[in-house]
Design a protein around this motif. Structure first.
Motif, PDB file in Angstrom:
ATOM      1  N   ILE A 170       0.840  -1.200   0.000  1.00 33.87           N
ATOM      2  CA  ILE A 170       0.000   0.000   0.000  1.00 33.87           C
ATOM      3  C   ILE A 170       0.877   1.253   0.000  1.00 33.87           C
ATOM      4  CG2 ILE A 170      -1.667   1.311   1.384  1.00 33.87           C
ATOM      5  CD1 ILE A 170      -2.795  -1.450   2.281  1.00 33.87           C
ATOM      6  N   GLU A 171       1.971   1.217   0.738  1.00 29.57           N
ATOM      7  CA  GLU A 171       2.857   2.385   0.835  1.00 29.57           C
ATOM      8  C   GLU A 171       3.497   2.727  -0.513  1.00 29.57           C
ATOM      9  OE1 GLU A 171       2.938  -0.240   2.774  1.00 29.57           O
ATOM     10  OE2 GLU A 171       2.238   0.539   4.693  1.00 29.57           O
ATOM     11  N   ASN A 172       3.696   1.711  -1.366  1.00 31.43           N
ATOM     12  CA  ASN A 172       4.383   1.942  -2.645  1.00 31.43           C
ATOM     13  C   ASN A 172       3.428   1.974  -3.840  1.00 31.43           C
ATOM     14  OD1 ASN A 172       7.008   2.047  -1.538  1.00 31.43           O
ATOM     15  ND2 ASN A 172       7.028  -0.178  -1.370  1.00 31.43           N
ATOM     16  N   THR A 173       2.152   1.961  -3.572  1.00 35.36           N
ATOM     17  CA  THR A 173       1.154   1.973  -4.650  1.00 35.36           C
ATOM     18  C   THR A 173       0.807   3.405  -5.046  1.00 35.36           C
ATOM     19  OG1 THR A 173       0.169  -0.150  -4.062  1.00 35.36           O
ATOM     20  CG2 THR A 173      -1.256   1.424  -5.192  1.00 35.36           C
ATOM     21  N   ARG A 174       0.649   3.597  -6.341  1.00 33.17           N
ATOM     22  CA  ARG A 174       0.224   4.920  -6.836  1.00 33.17           C
ATOM     23  C   ARG A 174      -1.305   4.973  -6.820  1.00 33.17           C
ATOM     24  NH1 ARG A 174      -0.936   7.110 -12.141  1.00 33.17           N
ATOM     25  NH2 ARG A 174      -0.619   9.371 -12.148  1.00 33.17           N
ATOM     26  N   PHE A 175      -1.823   5.964  -6.127  1.00 34.01           N
ATOM     27  CA  PHE A 175      -3.263   6.205  -6.076  1.00 34.01           C
ATOM     28  C   PHE A 175      -3.577   7.462  -6.885  1.00 34.01           C
ATOM     29  CE2 PHE A 175      -2.337   3.912  -2.147  1.00 34.01           C
ATOM     30  CZ  PHE A 175      -3.374   2.998  -2.051  1.00 34.01           C
ATOM     31  N   VAL A 176      -4.755   7.512  -7.458  1.00 32.76           N
ATOM     32  CA  VAL A 176      -5.238   8.733  -8.107  1.00 32.76           C
ATOM     33  C   VAL A 176      -6.628   9.030  -7.573  1.00 32.76           C
ATOM     34  CG1 VAL A 176      -6.022   9.802 -10.258  1.00 32.76           C
ATOM     35  CG2 VAL A 176      -3.891   8.492 -10.224  1.00 32.76           C
ATOM     36  N   LEU A 179      -4.763  -1.887   7.883  1.00 40.18           N
ATOM     37  CA  LEU A 179      -4.253  -1.358   6.632  1.00 40.18           C
ATOM     38  C   LEU A 179      -3.751  -2.483   5.743  1.00 40.18           C
ATOM     39  CD1 LEU A 179      -4.022   1.293   5.214  1.00 40.18           C
ATOM     40  CD2 LEU A 179      -1.757   1.609   6.167  1.00 40.18           C
ATOM     41  N   GLU A 180      -4.668  -3.124   5.025  1.00 36.39           N
ATOM     42  CA  GLU A 180      -4.324  -4.206   4.109  1.00 36.39           C
ATOM     43  C   GLU A 180      -5.281  -4.156   2.918  1.00 36.39           C
ATOM     44  OE1 GLU A 180      -6.777  -7.807   6.217  1.00 36.39           O
ATOM     45  OE2 GLU A 180      -4.751  -7.364   6.934  1.00 36.39           O
ATOM     46  N   TRP A 181      -4.827  -4.708   1.778  1.00 39.17           N
ATOM     47  CA  TRP A 181      -5.609  -4.613   0.542  1.00 39.17           C
ATOM     48  C   TRP A 181      -6.997  -5.236   0.674  1.00 39.17           C
ATOM     49  CZ3 TRP A 181      -4.696  -1.018  -2.535  1.00 39.17           C
ATOM     50  CH2 TRP A 181      -3.402  -0.632  -2.895  1.00 39.17           C
ATOM     51  N   GLY A 182      -7.090  -6.374   1.294  1.00 36.80           N
ATOM     52  CA  GLY A 182      -8.387  -7.036   1.420  1.00 36.80           C
ATOM     53  C   GLY A 182      -9.401  -6.149   2.111  1.00 36.80           C
ATOM     54  N   TYR A 183      -8.954  -5.415   3.103  1.00 39.83           N
ATOM     55  CA  TYR A 183      -9.847  -4.519   3.842  1.00 39.83           C
ATOM     56  C   TYR A 183     -10.206  -3.298   2.998  1.00 39.83           C
ATOM     57  CZ  TYR A 183     -11.802  -2.008   7.839  1.00 39.83           C
ATOM     58  OH  TYR A 183     -12.647  -1.343   8.693  1.00 39.83           O
ATOM     59  N   LEU A 184      -9.204  -2.702   2.320  1.00 40.79           N
ATOM     60  CA  LEU A 184      -9.437  -1.481   1.552  1.00 40.79           C
ATOM     61  C   LEU A 184     -10.355  -1.711   0.362  1.00 40.79           C
ATOM     62  CD1 LEU A 184      -5.907   0.203   1.361  1.00 40.79           C
ATOM     63  CD2 LEU A 184      -7.812   0.773   2.868  1.00 40.79           C
ATOM     64  N   LEU A 185     -10.201  -2.847  -0.315  1.00 42.51           N
ATOM     65  CA  LEU A 185     -10.928  -3.075  -1.567  1.00 42.51           C
ATOM     66  C   LEU A 185     -12.246  -3.802  -1.384  1.00 42.51           C
ATOM     67  CD1 LEU A 185      -7.930  -4.086  -3.886  1.00 42.51           C
ATOM     68  CD2 LEU A 185      -9.082  -1.871  -3.754  1.00 42.51           C
TER      69      LEU A 185
END
Length: 221
Positions: free
Chosen positions: A32-38, A213-219
């Motif tokens: 998550i820290e290294n992912t580009r968000f827009v 703070l993990e992808w499964g939770y965010l998405l």
């Protein structure tokens, strides 16, 4: 592999669409820290997802906690459809001073800007559908990006002890108040995109403290 198979079926598509699809090839989910968000927002002629049109798109990208304001995107679109009653919301006139581009040119610029970023929006389904309708009008496919809705994420981030007091839907104004985010350039696409990015980062900080703070939770929906 899914996108490679998809690409083989769409060789007649324009280069800018194939480049967008290519940006997803061999993608490995980064931290998550290294992912580009827009974070992005649209201003439209109304809320009918098929009849109304996008008048403006604003977007801002960020990786980690660094919002790249100097690399933000602001587009104004030429449209034949115009509804005077919505001017009081977004302030965009049919013959305003903004430099406008065609819908197709806006698609090219927007896809090149977002690439494979995870997209953040408030009431994301509306913005996602409006962009997808625009893509379909030009014979293209739908957006392939992962989406996160700040309204949904905020609701999930509230501790269970506040569950009974939660609203079904939170406006962006509600979240600005809850999270103490200044409402600068509210109801402009670029202003709302920046506010959405700040709101998202504040929710992430809250989730990080609670070890969510993990992808499964965010998405998850």
């Amino acid at each position: 592999m899914v996108f490679k198979r998809l690409k083989r079926k769409i060789t007649n598509y324009p280069d800018f669409w194939l480049a967008y699809i290519d940006s997803f090839d061999a993608k490995k989910k980064a931290s998550i820290e290294n992912t580009r968000f827009v974070a992005f927002d649209t201003e439209t002629t109304g809320f009918d997802r098929k009849k109304d049109r996008i008048l403006s798109i604003g977007a801002v990208s960020f990786t980690g906690k660094s919002i790249e304001v100097n690399k933000s995107l602001e587009l104004y679109l030429e449209q034949n459809i115009f509804k005077p009653e919505t001017v009081q919301i977004h302030g965009l006139m049919k013959n305003g001073y903004e430099e406008k581009i065609s819908e197709l040119e806006a698609i090219k610029v927007f896809l090149n800007y977002i690439k494979d970023a995870v997209l953040i929006a408030h009431h994301a389904n509306f913005d996602k559908t409006m962009v997808n309708q625009m893509l379909l009008r030009h014979g293209l496919g739908e957006l392939k990006n992962d989406f996160i809705d700040t309204g949904v994420l905020f609701n999930k981030s509230k501790h269970i002890i506040y569950k009974e007091s939660l609203k079904e839907k939170y406006s962006l104004d509600d979240l600005c108040k809850e999270l103490n985010v200044p409402k600068v350039d509210r109801h402009t696409a670029s202003g709302d995109a920046l506010i959405t990015a700040i709101v998202f980062l504040k929710i992430l900080s809250r989730l990080d403290k609670r070890k969510h703070l993990e992808w499964g939770y965010l998405l998850s929906k």
